[in-house]
Enzyme design. Structure first.
Site, PDB file in Angstrom:
ATOM      1  CB  SER A 148      -9.736  -4.252  14.877  1.00  0.00           C
ATOM      2  OG  SER A 148      -8.874  -4.166  13.779  1.00  0.00           O
TER       3      SER A 148
HETATM    4  N1  SAH Z   1      -5.491  -0.940  13.118  1.00  0.00           N
HETATM    5  C1  SAH Z   1      -6.479  -0.257  12.356  1.00  0.00           C
HETATM    6  C2  SAH Z   1      -7.309  -1.215  11.516  1.00  0.00           C
HETATM    7  C3  SAH Z   1      -7.367  -0.770  10.112  1.00  0.00           C
HETATM    8  S1  SAH Z   1      -8.059  -1.914   8.974  1.00  0.00           S
HETATM    9  C4  SAH Z   1      -7.349   0.635  13.232  1.00  0.00           C
HETATM   10  O1  SAH Z   1      -7.205   0.617  14.461  1.00  0.00           O
HETATM   11  O2  SAH Z   1      -8.134   1.409  12.675  1.00  0.00           O
HETATM   12  C5  SAH Z   1      -6.603  -2.516   8.166  1.00  0.00           C
HETATM   13  C6  SAH Z   1      -5.790  -1.519   7.418  1.00  0.00           C
HETATM   14  O3  SAH Z   1      -4.752  -2.245   6.761  1.00  0.00           O
HETATM   15  C7  SAH Z   1      -6.523  -0.729   6.347  1.00  0.00           C
HETATM   16  O4  SAH Z   1      -6.396   0.635   6.612  1.00  0.00           O
HETATM   17  C8  SAH Z   1      -5.789  -1.119   5.050  1.00  0.00           C
HETATM   18  O5  SAH Z   1      -5.673  -0.056   4.127  1.00  0.00           O
HETATM   19  C9  SAH Z   1      -4.431  -1.529   5.579  1.00  0.00           C
HETATM   20  N2  SAH Z   1      -3.642  -2.372   4.680  1.00  0.00           N
HETATM   21  C10 SAH Z   1      -4.045  -3.398   3.885  1.00  0.00           C
HETATM   22  N3  SAH Z   1      -2.987  -3.896   3.198  1.00  0.00           N
HETATM   23  C11 SAH Z   1      -1.895  -3.159   3.573  1.00  0.00           C
HETATM   24  C12 SAH Z   1      -0.517  -3.176   3.200  1.00  0.00           C
HETATM   25  N4  SAH Z   1      -0.023  -4.028   2.296  1.00  0.00           N
HETATM   26  N5  SAH Z   1       0.296  -2.273   3.782  1.00  0.00           N
HETATM   27  C13 SAH Z   1      -0.163  -1.378   4.691  1.00  0.00           C
HETATM   28  N6  SAH Z   1      -1.446  -1.306   5.070  1.00  0.00           N
HETATM   29  C14 SAH Z   1      -2.311  -2.189   4.523  1.00  0.00           C
END
Ligand code: SAH
Length: 253
Positions: free
Chosen positions: A95
């Site tokens: 993000s």
């Molecule tokens: N906070 C992270 C942002 C990652 S993007 C950072 O700092 O890098 C969002 C993430 O949510 C992705 O890795 C995706 O795989 C995950 N995601 C999507 N649906 C999900 C679910 N049901 N349970 C766990 N993770 C999920």
């Protein structure tokens, strides 16, 4: 501008206009002589966030502390301190710092967080590369972070091990179920957005706790930041600004 002007474009302007996607972006505020490991580069990022309206000094200090460039691929390190989301593989993104800052600032306005001066026991849905987890860990007593993609869960573990982060428990699972074993949570934050807020997130929120998550808003036709506070008498929902997060998916991959 004369032909000798050092600021003159290196190729004719029309060509440049036709190829904006290939333009090399200058690294954000990397003062010459300072490497990305330098606190100075991160301090500049934080100054820009403050100028953009982020007021919570605790949040800004945590962002100043975490080396974001260590969470992205080598090819992207020069962009690590720009206010932009970046690919982390598997179709996911880390993000934008301004969005991380805004969501954390909103979390700190929850009753328990305000009273304790910490996010307390916190739950993150969507660990991704682990960057936001590292920031959250500096602001919580204990952080649980759930990821449904095994390769990213493993990558986050590697990144966080290098930083010797011990306050983070990484969980491989479907975060739509929250993480029941360690509930209730004072703070819940999601980094992926669906059409609803899963019931288990609300159930696992402590009294006085606050949840911040992106969610599709059918009326607005866009994703917005949702905030939910749990009080003695139930839940209070509020809608905030439009955002753009990756989808919250079902099950494991
Ligand atoms: N906070 C992270 C942002 C990652 S993007 C950072 O700092 O890098 C969002 C993430 O949510 C992705 O890795 C995706 O795989 C995950 N995601 C999507 N649906 C999900 C679910 N049901 N349970 C766990 N993770 C999920």
């Amino acid at each position: 501008m004369t032909a000798r002007d050092p600021r003159a474009p290196k190729f004719p302007l029309p060509l440049e206009r036709l190829t904006p996607a290939t333009r090399v972006r200058a690294p954000a505020a990397a003062p010459s002589g300072l490497g990305l490991d330098s606190q100075g580069v991160r301090r500049s990022m934080v100054d820009r966030l403050r100028a953009g309206g982020i007021r919570n000094e605790g949040v800004l200090a945590a962002l100043a502390d975490v080396p974001r460039h260590r969470f992205v691929d080598a090819a992207l390190v020069t962009q690590a301190y720009e206010d932009t989301s970046l690919p982390i593989g598997h179709g996911q993104t880390i993000s934008k710092p301004s969005v991380v800052a805004r969501m954390l600032e909103l979390l700190f306005e929850g009753s328990n967080a305000k009273a304790q001066g910490t996010l307390g026991r916190a739950l993150e849905i969507g660990t991704g590369c682990g960057y936001q987890a590292a920031v959250l860990a500096r602001l919580s007593k204990q952080l649980y972070s759930v990821e449904r993609l095994k390769p990213l869960h493993d990558k986050a573990r590697e990144h966080l091990a290098t930083l010797r982060e011990h306050r983070i428990r990484l969980v491989y699972g479907d975060g739509r179920h929250g993480h029941p074993p360690n509930a209730p949570y004072d703070s819940i934050i999601a980094a992926a957005g669906g059409d609803d807020l899963p019931g288990q997130w609300l159930e696992q929120l402590a009294t006085g706790g606050r949840l911040v998550a992106p969610m599709h808003d059918a009326r607005a036709g866009t994703q917005v930041l949702m905030v939910v506070d749990r009080g003695d008498d139930g839940y209070v929902h509020s809608r905030h600004e439009a955002v753009l997060f990756v989808p919250l998916k079902f099950g494991l991959d």
